[in-house]
Write a protein that holds these residues in place. Structure first.
Motif, mmCIF file in Angstrom:
data_model
loop_
_atom_site.group_PDB
_atom_site.id
_atom_site.type_symbol
_atom_site.label_atom_id
_atom_site.label_comp_id
_atom_site.label_asym_id
_atom_site.label_seq_id
_atom_site.Cartn_x
_atom_site.Cartn_y
_atom_site.Cartn_z
ATOM 1 N N TRP A 85 0.829 -1.204 0.000
ATOM 2 C CA TRP A 85 0.000 0.000 0.000
ATOM 3 C C TRP A 85 0.864 1.256 0.000
ATOM 4 C CZ3 TRP A 85 -4.639 1.874 -0.940
ATOM 5 C CH2 TRP A 85 -5.018 3.091 -0.394
ATOM 6 N N ASP A 86 1.917 1.272 0.818
ATOM 7 C CA ASP A 86 2.774 2.460 0.876
ATOM 8 C C ASP A 86 3.463 2.709 -0.461
ATOM 9 O OD1 ASP A 86 2.069 2.902 3.503
ATOM 10 O OD2 ASP A 86 3.848 1.913 4.335
ATOM 11 N N GLY A 87 3.938 1.633 -1.097
ATOM 12 C CA GLY A 87 4.571 1.787 -2.394
ATOM 13 C C GLY A 87 3.581 2.254 -3.450
ATOM 14 N N PHE A 88 2.371 1.733 -3.382
ATOM 15 C CA PHE A 88 1.313 2.126 -4.306
ATOM 16 C C PHE A 88 0.994 3.607 -4.138
ATOM 17 C CE2 PHE A 88 -3.446 2.305 -4.936
ATOM 18 C CZ PHE A 88 -3.426 2.240 -6.315
ATOM 19 N N GLN A 89 0.874 4.071 -2.895
ATOM 20 C CA GLN A 89 0.577 5.478 -2.660
ATOM 21 C C GLN A 89 1.714 6.385 -3.128
ATOM 22 O OE1 GLN A 89 -2.294 7.123 -1.263
ATOM 23 N NE2 GLN A 89 -3.085 5.160 -2.010
ATOM 24 N N ALA A 90 2.946 5.944 -2.933
ATOM 25 C CA ALA A 90 4.088 6.745 -3.392
ATOM 26 C C ALA A 90 4.072 6.882 -4.914
ATOM 27 C CB ALA A 90 5.387 6.091 -2.933
ATOM 28 N N ARG A 91 3.726 5.791 -5.605
ATOM 29 C CA ARG A 91 3.680 5.852 -7.065
ATOM 30 C C ARG A 91 2.551 6.768 -7.529
ATOM 31 N NH1 ARG A 91 0.838 3.207 -10.782
ATOM 32 N NH2 ARG A 91 0.096 1.545 -9.401
ATOM 33 N N LEU A 92 1.400 6.704 -6.864
ATOM 34 C CA LEU A 92 0.282 7.569 -7.251
ATOM 35 C C LEU A 92 0.643 9.036 -7.115
ATOM 36 C CD1 LEU A 92 -2.904 5.835 -5.748
ATOM 37 C CD2 LEU A 92 -1.970 5.662 -8.063
ATOM 38 N N GLN A 93 1.435 9.368 -6.104
ATOM 39 C CA GLN A 93 1.808 10.764 -5.881
ATOM 40 C C GLN A 93 2.847 11.245 -6.882
ATOM 41 O OE1 GLN A 93 0.070 12.628 -3.763
ATOM 42 N NE2 GLN A 93 -1.102 10.744 -3.400
ATOM 43 N N SER A 94 3.669 10.320 -7.388
ATOM 44 C CA SER A 94 4.773 10.731 -8.261
ATOM 45 C C SER A 94 4.421 10.660 -9.745
ATOM 46 C CB SER A 94 5.999 9.849 -7.998
ATOM 47 O OG SER A 94 5.727 8.490 -8.339
ATOM 48 N N GLU A 95 3.440 9.869 -10.096
ATOM 49 C CA GLU A 95 3.128 9.626 -11.501
ATOM 50 C C GLU A 95 1.988 10.520 -11.981
ATOM 51 O OE1 GLU A 95 2.922 5.488 -13.567
ATOM 52 O OE2 GLU A 95 0.904 5.939 -12.843
ATOM 53 N N PRO A 96 2.170 11.224 -13.098
ATOM 54 C CA PRO A 96 1.054 12.015 -13.628
ATOM 55 C C PRO A 96 -0.069 11.100 -14.092
ATOM 56 C CG PRO A 96 2.873 11.970 -15.189
ATOM 57 C CD PRO A 96 3.377 11.330 -13.933
ATOM 58 N N TRP A 97 -1.293 11.606 -14.028
ATOM 59 C CA TRP A 97 -2.443 10.777 -14.345
ATOM 60 C C TRP A 97 -3.460 11.597 -15.133
ATOM 61 C CZ3 TRP A 97 -6.715 13.084 -12.378
ATOM 62 C CH2 TRP A 97 -6.514 13.983 -11.306
ATOM 63 N N CYS A 98 -4.437 10.875 -15.674
ATOM 64 C CA CYS A 98 -5.492 11.510 -16.459
ATOM 65 C C CYS A 98 -6.682 10.565 -16.500
ATOM 66 C CB CYS A 98 -4.988 11.812 -17.880
ATOM 67 S SG CYS A 98 -4.421 10.341 -18.762
ATOM 68 N N PHE A 99 -7.700 10.946 -17.233
ATOM 69 C CA PHE A 99 -8.875 10.090 -17.413
ATOM 70 C C PHE A 99 -8.551 9.012 -18.434
ATOM 71 C CE2 PHE A 99 -12.502 9.021 -20.098
ATOM 72 C CZ PHE A 99 -13.432 8.583 -19.165
ATOM 73 N N LEU A 100 -8.923 7.753 -18.123
ATOM 74 C CA LEU A 100 -8.672 6.624 -19.010
ATOM 75 C C LEU A 100 -9.976 5.933 -19.395
ATOM 76 C CD1 LEU A 100 -5.717 4.786 -17.186
ATOM 77 C CD2 LEU A 100 -5.576 6.597 -18.906
ATOM 78 N N HIS A 101 -10.011 5.407 -20.603
ATOM 79 C CA HIS A 101 -11.102 4.514 -20.993
ATOM 80 C C HIS A 101 -11.090 3.298 -20.090
ATOM 81 C CE1 HIS A 101 -13.034 1.239 -23.244
ATOM 82 N NE2 HIS A 101 -13.752 2.166 -23.854
ATOM 83 N N GLY A 102 -9.916 2.758 -19.802
ATOM 84 C CA GLY A 102 -9.756 1.700 -18.812
ATOM 85 C C GLY A 102 -9.862 0.286 -19.356
ATOM 86 N N ASP A 103 -10.472 0.127 -20.532
ATOM 87 C CA ASP A 103 -10.532 -1.180 -21.190
ATOM 88 C C ASP A 103 -10.300 -0.951 -22.675
ATOM 89 O OD1 ASP A 103 -10.749 -3.899 -21.427
ATOM 90 O OD2 ASP A 103 -12.929 -3.952 -21.323
ATOM 91 N N PHE A 104 -9.168 -0.323 -22.960
ATOM 92 C CA PHE A 104 -8.875 0.234 -24.277
ATOM 93 C C PHE A 104 -8.199 -0.818 -25.156
ATOM 94 C CE2 PHE A 104 -6.461 3.375 -27.020
ATOM 95 C CZ PHE A 104 -7.587 3.896 -27.627
ATOM 96 N N HIS A 105 -9.027 -1.628 -25.792
ATOM 97 C CA HIS A 105 -8.498 -2.606 -26.739
ATOM 98 C C HIS A 105 -9.315 -2.520 -28.022
ATOM 99 C CE1 HIS A 105 -11.864 -5.452 -26.227
ATOM 100 N NE2 HIS A 105 -11.795 -5.218 -24.935
ATOM 101 N N PRO A 106 -8.813 -3.051 -29.129
ATOM 102 C CA PRO A 106 -9.487 -2.869 -30.416
ATOM 103 C C PRO A 106 -10.910 -3.403 -30.482
ATOM 104 C CG PRO A 106 -7.204 -3.515 -30.768
ATOM 105 C CD PRO A 106 -7.459 -3.644 -29.287
#
Length: 388
Positions: free
Chosen positions: A240-261
């Motif tokens: 959880w701590d590693g996950f939270q650290a990555r969320l804070q450091s990585e830029p993000w945006c809105f995703l389709h989330g199931d983006f396949h052809p």
């Protein structure tokens, strides 16, 4: 069920179209989805005594008990929220999102998992699922005819257009803090530091799924040693701590989330529509692109065109971010690394799918992911934590 639901009275109440004279449901045939029933809604409009105007739309319905349970358990009602949010007064009021989403006449979701989405009939516009462009090498096309593909159009062209549109969506929603407060978006609560217990439950489920994969006797001969090492590393280091650290450091945006052809349609006029918005999320934009390129093209096809396609996406994204005044535009190298880490989506799908899928399907997706890992994650220690 649809034939009992769809009546003129229901359609008037759902859409507010008071000129509906008649309405009925018709089978859409082989286009039906995995957890939803898709039917044609054929209606006649106009005043009594005057010639009626016929209209056809597609109704996506979920009313089977098992399917409704999945809708609730996995939060798939977020598709309805998305269609509301992209309206002019919604939280995701972006022109490109409205451009790529189908036109919606009605969208509703009940707490018991019943879902109804009435949308435009894209079959009337010469739509072709772009997964077909990847040919018979793709598992998705093994059992279907490919004779409806337009002349002079190939998978590289349609993929390039998909990535251009995705880049515009990602640029328009880059680090939009207002989206973090939309609980229906996947990962929103985790990005606020909430729901640790739910995240840890997901990781435990992944570990159980991986154990079930490895226990299958009929899959014992398929495993690539590098894939196994990457999966073991990814599961072991999840915290959880590693996950939270990555969320804070990585830029993000809105995703389709199931983006396949399989979730993209090309219309006769060349325009593109994205469908099945059930997994919308906040996350790293380039990871959507990775899911797309692992899903359908063979490793040989991907390798031949990957650099040009990903570079094109990155260039469009960076141009959009600069035009929107984003103060810290990631470098191309940083965005390429986010793309490589996008294999996390498919690592998670392997542990969800392979405990149950038939051997040929399991082997196909195993080989797709293994090839990507060999190409982009040479050291298992650098394998990304599975997507939550």
């Amino acid at each position: 069920m649809a034939d009992k639901l769809v009546t003129a009275e229901w359609l008037r109440e759902a859409t507010g179209e008071q000129d509906v004279r008649s309405a009925k449901a018709e089978d859409l045939g082989p286009h039906s989805g995995l957890t939803s029933e898709l039917v044609i809604v054929r209606s006649v409009h106009g005043a009594d005594g005057e010639p009626g105007v016929e209209r056809t739309r597609v109704l996506k319905g979920v009313w089977d008990e098992v399917a409704r349970g999945k809708q609730v358990r996995f939060g798939l009602g977020r598709e309805v929220e998305l269609y509301k949010a992209i309206q002019p007064d919604g939280a995701l009021n972006h022109a490109v999102l409205r451009q790529v989403a189908p036109e919606i006449s009605y969208a509703g979701f009940n707490t018991d998992g019943t879902k109804l989405v009435l949308m435009e009939n894209l079959c009337n516009k010469g739509s072709v699922e772009i997964g077909k462009f990847f040919g018979k090498e793709s598992l998705h096309n093994w059992a279907r005819e490919l004779d409806d593909l337009p002349d002079g159009v190939d998978w590289v062209q349609v993929s390039r257009e998909c990535f251009r549109l995705a880049a515009h969506i990602h640029a328009a929603t880059w680090r939009d803090d207002s989206l973090i407060h939309l609980d229906w978006l996947r990962t929103a609560r985790w990005r606020r530091g909430e729901d640790r217990e739910a995240w840890e439950a997901v990781q435990q489920a992944y570990k159980a799924g991986w154990a079930a994969c490895r226990a299958r006797e009929d899959l014992k001969d398929i495993w690539d040693s590098h894939l196994v090492a990457c999966m073991d590393s990814a599961l072991e280091k999840a915290s959880w701590d590693g996950f939270q650290a990555r969320l804070q450091s990585e830029p993000w945006c809105f995703l389709h989330g199931d983006f396949h052809p399989g979730n993209v349609l090309r219309l006769e006029d060349g325009s593109i529509k994205f469908v099945d918005w059930e997994m919308v999320a906040l996350g790293s934009g380039p990871k959507d692109v990775a899911q797309f390129l692992i899903s359908h093209p063979s490793p040989a096809l991907r390798r031949a065109e990957e650099k040009g396609l990903v570079d094109g996406y990155i260039a469009t994204l960076r141009e959009g971010l600069a035009a929107n005044g984003v103060p810290e535009v990631p470098t191309s190298d940083e965005l390429w690394q986010m793309y490589r880490d996008g294999v996390a989506w498919w690592l998670s799908m392997l542990v969800i799918m392979l405990p149950y899928t038939p051997v040929p399907m399991s082997r196909f997706f195993h080989d797709q992911v293994a090839a990507f890992l060999h190409d982009h994650i040479p050291d298992p220690a650098n394998a990304p934590v599975l997507r939550a």
